[in-house]
Motif scaffolding. Structure first.
Motif, short mmCIF file in Angstrom:
data_model
loop_
_atom_site.label_atom_id
_atom_site.label_comp_id
_atom_site.label_asym_id
_atom_site.label_seq_id
_atom_site.Cartn_x
_atom_site.Cartn_y
_atom_site.Cartn_z
N VAL A 50 0.84 -1.21 0.00
CA VAL A 50 0.00 0.00 0.00
C VAL A 50 0.87 1.25 0.00
N LYS A 70 -0.62 -4.19 3.15
CA LYS A 70 -1.78 -4.20 4.05
C LYS A 70 -1.61 -5.33 5.07
N GLY A 117 -0.96 3.10 -2.53
CA GLY A 117 -1.96 2.29 -3.21
C GLY A 117 -1.82 2.36 -4.72
N ARG A 158 -5.76 12.27 1.97
CA ARG A 158 -6.98 11.84 1.28
C ARG A 158 -6.74 10.59 0.46
N GLY A 163 -5.10 8.11 1.61
CA GLY A 163 -5.06 6.97 2.52
C GLY A 163 -3.94 6.97 3.54
N SER A 223 -1.87 8.32 6.88
CA SER A 223 -2.19 8.97 8.14
C SER A 223 -0.93 8.97 8.99
N LYS A 256 -9.24 6.43 9.10
CA LYS A 256 -9.40 5.17 8.38
C LYS A 256 -8.34 5.02 7.29
N PRO A 257 -7.07 5.06 7.67
CA PRO A 257 -6.00 5.06 6.68
C PRO A 257 -5.77 3.69 6.08
N THR A 258 -5.10 3.66 4.94
CA THR A 258 -4.57 2.40 4.43
C THR A 258 -3.10 2.26 4.83
N CYS A 263 -4.98 -1.83 7.99
CA CYS A 263 -4.02 -1.05 7.21
C CYS A 263 -2.60 -1.57 7.39
#
Lengths: 255, 342
Positions: A14, A39, A74, A88, A90, A92, A173-175, A205
């Motif tokens: 990711v 992930k 990603g 935005r 993904g 964080s 809600k991060p990836t 994540c």
């Protein structure tokens, strides 16, 4: 633990930072460093002081532009994207020093994180914080902060502020979750609990942890990369890393 | 370096104070009439219009941390637009003037906002210097431009109307302006109270952090700057009608810095504070300035200095939590972690 490694290794990454170079004047802080996170994987990034850990994290988060190399989230190239656009996409981040909003309540700090991607017009019109209330409750409970819900963040202990910041990072809600020294200044009990929270986070994540404390990440990470003079000199399971003579050479000092 | 005087007060706590203020303002003309001080109703009408300007300054700097030293530029643009339209086309309706002021203010605000915030990350000081320069330039420009009356500005603007009604000076005009003022005040209060208000404070307190939560700081700043410029333009339009003239000083540095003074004196981000600050400086100060015009700027300077040093939260701002209480809270809340070994 070994299953986690296998499943993580098979998943598409990711986050990929490839061939990152960062030059400050005459100083080469990063010289072709790379790191990738899949992930469900927890990757540790260690290295002695001045090895470029923080710079690499800044390049990934968009705080500092890279001199060379690419960062993909990603599969999307974000090398030149602004921090807000990376978030935005993904990403964080939990900063090294907790940067929570000291003059807002704990619940409002979480609300800021939860609603950060809502359209501004809807933020102007919706005054009720009710919609996010259950999410806030869950986060508060998960981080043992329920009692502090309506306290100002500045009234929290140091460890609690760190937790609030991790909770805010999770609320996005991060990836990919970047944690810069998540246990700095924490007591032993707080460290153990933080480890539990990070383990729980990996279900959703990939996690990249920068740490000083080898003991903390040894039991937590699937893979560890060692940064030295701006280059990754070793990468592998915690056991492999600890047995690696090159690592022992540059990184004997345990904190 | 941060130029902010941080106030911990936020929109949620000020409702009662604002209601009280609105109540006092609602009966003020009656009280003044009983006391035989009718003249002050006109002064108070002007103060209400400047109150809209104060609120715009508070939303920009107090709530969002946009250190603007050019709020009067948009006030002046609104005043000139309405003044010229009233004089040449007979547009004297207060509602039309409000809409025109809002429109030209917002338009100018978007342009300046784009210039100020897009691509630059130089911070509060930069915004302050550029807007200061803008205010200075705007006043000079208006002083030299014949089309808008140059040094003389726009004299002889016809008085305000509302639909078919000609508004007489005194209570009629007062209550019309009062209604518009309350509308703006309510809107500003709701904006502070909304989740967007929370975002404004987040951008003020740590804009970079807000970006790392996914907020587009530049967009938030431009939106707020445009809203506050629109309000300043509306105030300017109403002021032009109610005072009957526009002068280049409406655009200038002096009025701009006064806006900051009201905000600092009253308390940033509190809405009611800047209005009180305006009341003290404008109404009381007006009296002093009549008798001691040389001394007044000195007194203003001393008030500003005293506020910054001794009342950093302003007259209304909350006091800092005593250290003892903070320590007590911190130790009481020591968390107990999970028992599992890592």
């Amino acid at each position: 633990m070994s299953e986690a490694v296998t499943s993580a290794a098979s998943a598409a990454p990711v986050l990929v930072a490839r061939d990152i170079r960062k030059v400050f004047g005459a100083l080469v802080a990063l010289d072709g460093a790379e790191v990738s996170v899949a992930k469900g994987e927890i990757v540790g990034l260690i290295g002695p002081n001045g090895s470029g850990k923080s710079t690499l994290l800044h390049v990934i988060s968009g705080r500092t532009p890279a001199t060379g190399g690419t960062v993909t989230l990603g599969g999307r190239d974000v090398t030149r994207a602004k921090p807000s656009d990376r978030i935005r996409a993904g990403l964080s981040i939990k900063f090294q020093l907790a940067r929570v909003y000291l003059d807002q309540t704990v619940a409002d700090n979480l609300l800021l994180a939860i609603q950060s991607q809502a359209p501004l017009v809807s933020l102007m019109l919706s005054r009720s914080r009710a919609a996010a209330a259950s999410t806030i409750d869950e986060l508060l409970e998960g981080f043992h902060l329920t009692h502090a819900r309506s306290q100002l963040a500045r009234e929290l202990s140091h460890g609690e502020q760190q937790w609030l910041e991790i909770a805010m990072a999770m609320a996005l809600k991060p990836t990919v979750l970047l944690l810069d020294e998540p246990t700095a200044g924490m007591s032993r009990e707080e460290r153990l609990a933080t480890g539990e929270r990070i383990r729980a986070a990996r279900e959703r994540c990939g996690v990249l942890i920068v740490e000083h404390d080898l003991d903390f990440i040894r039991g937590l990470c699937d893979r560890i990369s060692v940064l030295h003079q701006g280059k990754i000199i070793a990468s592998g399971t915690p056991a492999q890393i600890e047995a690696d003579p090159r690592v022992q050479e540059v990184y004997l000092t345990r904190v | 370096m941060r130029l902010s005087l941080r106030s911990r007060f936020d929109g949620r706590s000020g409702g009662r104070n604002l209601a009280l203020l609105v109540g006092v303002l609602a009966v003020a003309p009656l009280v003044l009439a009983v006391l035989g001080l009718d003249y002050y109703t006109i002064v108070l009408t002007q103060a209400l219009i400047l109150g809209i300007l104060a609120l715009s300054g508070d939303l920009a700097w107090g709530s969002t941390g946009i250190f603007t030293l050019g709020q009067a530029v948009f006030f002046g643009i609104g005043a000139y637009a309405v003044g010229e339209l009233a004089k040449h086309l007979g547009v004297t309706d207060v509602l039309a003037a409000s809409v025109i002021g809002l429109g030209v203010g917002a338009f100018a605000g978007v342009l300046v906002g784009l210039f100020l915030f897009v691509g630059s990350r130089v911070g509060e000081l930069y915004v302050g210097l550029v807007t200061l320069a803008l205010a200075f330039a705007a006043e000079r420009f208006a002083t030299g431009w014949d089309v808008i009356g140059a040094y003389n500005g726009v004299p002889g603007i016809p008085g305000p109307t509302l639909g078919p009604l000609v508004l007489e000076y005194g209570p009629t005009t007062y209550y019309t302006i009062f209604a518009l003022f309350v509308l703006v005040l309510y809107g500003a209060y709701q904006l502070n109270k909304s989740q967007f208000g929370l975002v404004m404070r987040a951008v003020r307190d740590d804009g970079e952090r807000a970006e790392f939560l996914g907020y587009r700081r530049t967009t938030v700043q431009i939106v707020v700057f445009s809203i506050t410029s629109a309000l300043a333009g509306m105030a300017g339009g109403l002021y032009a009608l109610s005072s009957g003239f526009v002068s280049p000083s409406f655009l200038g540095v002096t009025l701009s810095t006064q806006v900051l003074l009201w905000v600092v004196l009253g308390g940033r981000g509190t809405l009611v504070g800047p209005l009180l600050g305006l009341g003290l400086v404008y109404v009381l100060g007006g009296r002093i300035a009549e008798f001691q015009p040389q001394l007044w700027p000195v007194i203003l300077g001393l008030i500003l200095l005293g506020t910054i040093l001794y009342l950093p939260g302003g007259l209304i701002g909350r006091r800092v939590v005593p250290l003892r209480k903070r320590v007590a809270v911190t130790t009481a809340a020591a968390p107990t972690g999970g028992g599992d070994r890592v």
